[in-house]
Design a protein around this motif. Structure first.
Motif, PDB file in Angstrom:
ATOM      1  N   GLU A   8       0.858  -1.188   0.000  1.00 40.30           N
ATOM      2  CA  GLU A   8       0.000   0.000   0.000  1.00 40.30           C
ATOM      3  C   GLU A   8       0.889   1.231   0.000  1.00 40.30           C
ATOM      4  OE1 GLU A   8      -3.270   2.054   2.871  1.00 40.30           O
ATOM      5  OE2 GLU A   8      -3.314  -0.129   2.680  1.00 40.30           O
ATOM      6  N   ASP A   9       0.511   2.136  -0.837  1.00 41.66           N
ATOM      7  CA  ASP A   9       1.280   3.376  -0.943  1.00 41.66           C
ATOM      8  C   ASP A   9       1.178   4.135   0.379  1.00 41.66           C
ATOM      9  OD1 ASP A   9       2.634   5.579  -1.803  1.00 41.66           O
ATOM     10  OD2 ASP A   9       1.175   6.195  -3.317  1.00 41.66           O
ATOM     11  N   ARG A  11       1.399   7.179   0.968  1.00 40.76           N
ATOM     12  CA  ARG A  11       0.649   8.434   0.804  1.00 40.76           C
ATOM     13  C   ARG A  11      -0.856   8.195   0.984  1.00 40.76           C
ATOM     14  NH1 ARG A  11       3.046  10.130  -4.857  1.00 40.76           N
ATOM     15  NH2 ARG A  11       2.752   7.904  -5.025  1.00 40.76           N
TER      16      ARG A  11
END
Length: 119
Positions: A8-9, A11
């Motif tokens: 998962e990013d 950000r």
């Protein structure tokens, strides 16, 4: 080849966490604003009640003074000496407003003996 694990990013995680913090902050601010408005309304209500109480006491004292002193009314052609005598010139601290112009006007009327007209 083995499939790469989906990462998962960071950000996206930060944005989700930030949105939650912003919603919480908005809720806290709305609660604080509502509490301040309620406190202000309570203060205004209390102030109005105290003011009404002070005014009713003052009105009652004025009515009682008028009843005790039938000469309080100024008849036609009367001099301003009676009016001047009704004013307590030593109690400047009981009023919240400046009465110096009023008192100067009363003194001028007394000195010039301005005629009083009633209806």
């Amino acid at each position: 080849p083995p499939a790469a694990p989906e990462v998962e990013d960071p950000r996206v995680a930060w944005r989700q966490k930030n949105n939650e913090q912003l919603l919480k902050r908005d809720k806290d601010e709305a609660d604080a604003k509502k509490a301040a408005a309620e406190k202000a309304m309570e203060h205004l209500t209390q102030f109005a009640a105290e003011r009404e109480k002070r005014m009713s006491v003052r009105k009652k004292a004025n009515r009682d003074a008028e009843i005790k002193s039938p000469e309080a009314g100024v008849p036609d052609g009367a001099t301003w000496h009676k009016v001047h005598g009704l004013i307590n010139w030593n109690q400047d601290k009981i009023h919240t407003k400046d009465l110096s112009r009023f008192k100067a006007c009363i003194n001028t009327c007394k000195v010039m003996d301005v005629p009083v007209k009633t209806r």
